[in-house]
Scaffold this motif. Structure first.
Motif, PDB file in Angstrom:
ATOM      1  N   ASP A   6       0.840  -1.201   0.000  1.00 50.89           N
ATOM      2  CA  ASP A   6       0.000   0.000   0.000  1.00 50.89           C
ATOM      3  C   ASP A   6       0.879   1.256   0.000  1.00 50.89           C
ATOM      4  O   ASP A   6       0.653   2.201  -0.766  1.00 50.89           O
ATOM      5  CB  ASP A   6      -0.897  -0.028   1.255  1.00 50.89           C
ATOM      6  CG  ASP A   6      -1.961   1.057   1.219  1.00 50.89           C
ATOM      7  OD1 ASP A   6      -2.283   1.531   0.105  1.00 50.89           O
ATOM      8  OD2 ASP A   6      -2.469   1.428   2.291  1.00 50.89           O
ATOM      9  N   PHE A   7       1.922   1.234   0.837  1.00 47.79           N
ATOM     10  CA  PHE A   7       2.817   2.389   0.914  1.00 47.79           C
ATOM     11  C   PHE A   7       3.539   2.608  -0.418  1.00 47.79           C
ATOM     12  O   PHE A   7       3.622   3.727  -0.930  1.00 47.79           O
ATOM     13  CB  PHE A   7       3.835   2.204   2.043  1.00 47.79           C
ATOM     14  CG  PHE A   7       4.945   3.210   1.980  1.00 47.79           C
ATOM     15  CD1 PHE A   7       4.715   4.532   2.339  1.00 47.79           C
ATOM     16  CD2 PHE A   7       6.212   2.864   1.534  1.00 47.79           C
ATOM     17  CE1 PHE A   7       5.723   5.482   2.257  1.00 47.79           C
ATOM     18  CE2 PHE A   7       7.226   3.809   1.449  1.00 47.79           C
ATOM     19  CZ  PHE A   7       6.984   5.115   1.809  1.00 47.79           C
ATOM     20  N   ALA A  10       1.154   4.017  -3.024  1.00 49.14           N
ATOM     21  CA  ALA A  10       0.800   5.417  -2.759  1.00 49.14           C
ATOM     22  C   ALA A  10       1.984   6.338  -3.048  1.00 49.14           C
ATOM     23  O   ALA A  10       1.830   7.410  -3.641  1.00 49.14           O
ATOM     24  CB  ALA A  10       0.350   5.568  -1.302  1.00 49.14           C
TER      25      ALA A  10
ATOM     26  N   LEU B 122      -0.872   9.667   0.938  1.00 46.38           N
ATOM     27  CA  LEU B 122       0.394   9.036   1.300  1.00 46.38           C
ATOM     28  C   LEU B 122       0.468   8.847   2.816  1.00 46.38           C
ATOM     29  O   LEU B 122       0.912   7.796   3.299  1.00 46.38           O
ATOM     30  CB  LEU B 122       1.571   9.877   0.805  1.00 46.38           C
ATOM     31  CG  LEU B 122       2.965   9.304   1.086  1.00 46.38           C
ATOM     32  CD1 LEU B 122       3.151   7.948   0.414  1.00 46.38           C
ATOM     33  CD2 LEU B 122       4.060  10.256   0.625  1.00 46.38           C
ATOM     34  N   ARG B 124      -2.021   8.364   4.738  1.00 44.71           N
ATOM     35  CA  ARG B 124      -2.907   7.229   5.042  1.00 44.71           C
ATOM     36  C   ARG B 124      -2.155   5.913   4.896  1.00 44.71           C
ATOM     37  O   ARG B 124      -2.227   5.038   5.757  1.00 44.71           O
ATOM     38  CB  ARG B 124      -4.122   7.244   4.087  1.00 44.71           C
ATOM     39  CG  ARG B 124      -5.098   6.119   4.330  1.00 44.71           C
ATOM     40  CD  ARG B 124      -5.994   5.839   3.141  1.00 44.71           C
ATOM     41  NE  ARG B 124      -5.273   5.519   1.919  1.00 44.71           N
ATOM     42  CZ  ARG B 124      -4.635   4.379   1.705  1.00 44.71           C
ATOM     43  NH1 ARG B 124      -4.632   3.430   2.612  1.00 44.71           N
ATOM     44  NH2 ARG B 124      -3.987   4.192   0.566  1.00 44.71           N
ATOM     45  N   ALA B 125      -1.385   5.823   3.794  1.00 41.28           N
ATOM     46  CA  ALA B 125      -0.654   4.575   3.544  1.00 41.28           C
ATOM     47  C   ALA B 125       0.476   4.395   4.566  1.00 41.28           C
ATOM     48  O   ALA B 125       0.697   3.274   5.042  1.00 41.28           O
ATOM     49  CB  ALA B 125      -0.091   4.587   2.126  1.00 41.28           C
ATOM     50  N   ILE B 126       1.166   5.475   4.896  1.00 42.66           N
ATOM     51  CA  ILE B 126       2.290   5.382   5.848  1.00 42.66           C
ATOM     52  C   ILE B 126       1.796   4.853   7.196  1.00 42.66           C
ATOM     53  O   ILE B 126       2.441   4.020   7.821  1.00 42.66           O
ATOM     54  CB  ILE B 126       2.965   6.767   6.024  1.00 42.66           C
ATOM     55  CG1 ILE B 126       3.748   7.134   4.764  1.00 42.66           C
ATOM     56  CG2 ILE B 126       3.884   6.790   7.248  1.00 42.66           C
ATOM     57  CD1 ILE B 126       4.244   8.566   4.733  1.00 42.66           C
ATOM     58  N   SER B 128      -1.084   3.300   7.763  1.00 38.87           N
ATOM     59  CA  SER B 128      -2.077   2.225   7.604  1.00 38.87           C
ATOM     60  C   SER B 128      -3.419   2.607   8.233  1.00 38.87           C
ATOM     61  O   SER B 128      -3.992   1.845   9.026  1.00 38.87           O
ATOM     62  CB  SER B 128      -1.591   0.929   8.260  1.00 38.87           C
ATOM     63  OG  SER B 128      -0.316   0.608   7.859  1.00 38.87           O
TER      64      SER B 128
END
Lengths: 267, 327
Positions: A6-7, A10, B122, B124-126, B128
């Motif tokens: 996911d990271f 993104a 980004l 959000r992804a960092i 989780s």
């Protein structure tokens, strides 16, 4: 694992969006970058023609093929440099990155990986123009295309590890440009960036077998340009994997010391 | 209750090279380098309860930012123990980093070239952050800080204050339990400072977050912090309620007097601080305030009179000055 995927997705998306913002600037940057291989290409094709059509086993068309693929491999090899490490420590950006629950090097790998997708798209018309001018000769098999697709990412990861290790010297001192220049000098000679490694003296070729540099330039180019067997192709990929694995191990080891040394001077 | 932040005998010392100016000293330093130990933080202890907002005050170089960096895990202490919400920050465990945030007023982490809405993805992804929680928090913050019309503009096109608001949203999207705020309103105009203060207060109340704030703007401290810790030269000078700081360190009151005769000489009543037309401000010893007030009203024709505590800036200034003089 899902978290990392996911990271990466993104972060790569952000990188692609940023590059699209500056697509014209990127294009001029790439045009500037082909100056170096075009100089090498002109010199070596001239030498090859004077020697009856080939030099060091490379025909004029093979040299053209080598240096045109070189342009893509060079772009794939662009990673976060030690100068970038200096900059991000001085500007305090590393402190902000260290506050995230993800290693800053994942951020670097993901960001530049996203950039590569834009680069590949921008490279295609440039490669077409260079091919039209210099008439490269290729004899490519499907297996070579598959291995090349892996090898350029292997090259990217090896160079990321190498330059991150160099960049981490900035945890101890923020003025290490001289060491970086020495590294770039060695890389130029031992990677196949200046000339194909097979043209180099035998002792340089032997030395390069024990170092990671040739797996970042010469190997991926030779996958498409040379005549390697399938076994040679895959053993090359294994060597790349070995260097990446070693790089990760050493990087983790040094990171443990480096982070204790960090003085957060820039903020 | 277990403290959210507990600091015991914390010291952070740096070894810095030093030499005298000039060529001779420069050459000599190549062979015999001399170092000096700088005690950025020297044996400080404090604890902060969950949900508290504490102001961390001190002049430049006092050790405030160094302490925040130790607490956030960026720096390893030379000595002492630090515990934040049950974690040892220097271990930098991902679980810990997911529950804290460090916001520095002059540092950016959002992409300069993209609209903030992209950079928030980004974040959000960092961290989780589950998609629904992320969307709700993001939209709440955007509403609270009135950013709806700005989130789709590239960061580079925003004003300093707008950028700072975006940075704060980005830094808090994962709803940290502990906030380390280092000069969050630096360089911003009064309106923008007020907005950010209100947001921090709202965040603290809504999520019960613990906040440690450094600021040179006393308005930030007065609006947000009941308690302050004052440090100077790396050591604690005061730790307690803001109101007690004023009582303890200020032996004066400020009198504002408006007179029909602007030329009147008031120096016999106290130290004249300012004179702005008919309005004069006087500094008067606290013990004499009642007497001086009575005298002013009986001796002169007074249109208006106010009695106020010494401004907190002046109190803090007097704390640092008195420490310097005592050295």
């Amino acid at each position: 694992m899902k978290r990392y995927i996911d990271f990466y997705l993104a972060s790569m998306k952000i990188s692609i969006l940023e590059q699209i913002q500056y697509s014209v600037a990127n294009y001029f940057y790439m045009i500037g970058m082909i100056t170096e291989p075009v100089i090498y290409l002109v010199v070596w094709t001239t030498i090859a023609k004077q020697q009856g059509g080939s030099a060091g086993g490379y025909t004029v068309g093979a040299f053209a093929a080598y240096y045109i693929i070189w342009t893509l491999v060079r772009n794939m090899n662009i990673v976060f440099t030690p100068y970038g490490w200096e900059w991000r420590i001085r500007e305090g950006r590393l402190s902000m990155e260290l506050m995230r629950p993800i290693h800053p090097i994942h951020g670097d790998v993901a960001f530049f990986a996203g950039w590569k997708f834009v680069v590949i798209l921008l490279w295609l018309p440039l490669a077409a123009i260079l091919s039209w001018i210099f008439r490269p000769t290729f004899d490519i098999r499907w297996m070579e295309v598959i291995v090349f697709a892996l090898a350029i990412w292997g090259a990217y990861l090896i160079r990321t590890m190498l330059l991150s290790l160099l960049g981490m010297i900035t945890f101890w001192t923020t003025r290490v440009s001289a060491i970086f220049e020495l590294y770039f000098g060695l890389e130029l000679i031992l990677s196949g960036r200046l000339v194909p490694m097979t043209i180099m003296p035998a002792w340089v070729q032997s030395l390069s077998n024990y170092l990671p540099f040739k797996w970042t330039f010469f190997f991926p180019i030779e996958v498409l340009v040379g005549n390697m067997t399938d076994a040679q192709l895959w053993s090359g990929i294994c060597m790349q994997a070995l260097w990446v694995g070693s790089g990760i191990l050493i990087l983790n080891l040094i990171w443990g010391f480096a982070i204790k040394q960090y003085s957060a001077v820039g903020g | 209750m277990t403290p959210a932040i507990s600091v015991s005998k914390l010291s952070k010392h740096y070894k810095v090279p030093e030499r005298e100016g000039g060529m001779k000293a420069a050459v000599a330093s190549l062979f015999n380098r001399k170092y000096r130990t700088v005690k950025a933080v020297d044996d400080i202890s404090f604890s902060i309860e969950p949900g508290e907002i504490v102001g961390f005050l001190g002049p430049n170089g006092a050790g405030k930012t160094t302490t925040l960096k130790v607490l956030s895990g960026l720096l390893h202490p030379t000595e002492g123990m630090v515990n934040v919400i049950g974690y040892e920050p220097t271990k930098r465990s991902h679980d810990y980093l997911r529950q804290v945030a460090l916001v520095m007023g002059n540092r950016n982490q959002l992409s300069w070239d993209l609209p903030a809405i992209d950079s928030f993805e980004l974040q959000r992804a960092i961290y989780s952050i589950p998609a629904s929680e992320f969307k709700k928090t993001r939209d709440d913050f955007i509403d609270l800080l009135e950013l709806k019309d700005l989130v789709n503009k590239p960061i580079r096109n925003l004003s300093l204050g707008e950028r700072m608001k975006m940075e704060i949203v980005g830094a808090l999207l994962h709803r940290p339990k502990v906030l380390f705020l280092d000069e969050p309103t630096i360089g911003l105009d009064v309106t923008m400072q007020r907005r950010i203060r209100a947001f921090i207060k709202e965040y603290n109340q809504r999520w019960g977050a613990t906040v440690l704030l450094t600021s040179h703007y006393m308005a930030d401290v007065e609006a947000l912090c009941k308690r302050v810790i004052v440090i100077h030269h790396g050591q604690t000078l005061f730790d307690g309620e803001l109101s007690r700081l004023v009582t303890q360190f200020s032996s004066f009151k400020t009198l504002g007097v408006t007179l029909p005769n602007p030329e009147a000489d008031l120096s016999q009543y106290g130290e004249v601080l300012t004179r702005d037309g008919a309005r004069v401000t006087l500094r008067v010893a606290k013990s004499k305030t009642s007497q001086v007030t009575a005298n002013l009203l009986s001796d002169l024709q007074v249109d208006d009179l106010t009695v106020e505590d010494t401004p907190i800036d002046d109190v803090i200034d007097s704390v640092f000055t008195s420490t310097e003089e005592a050295k």
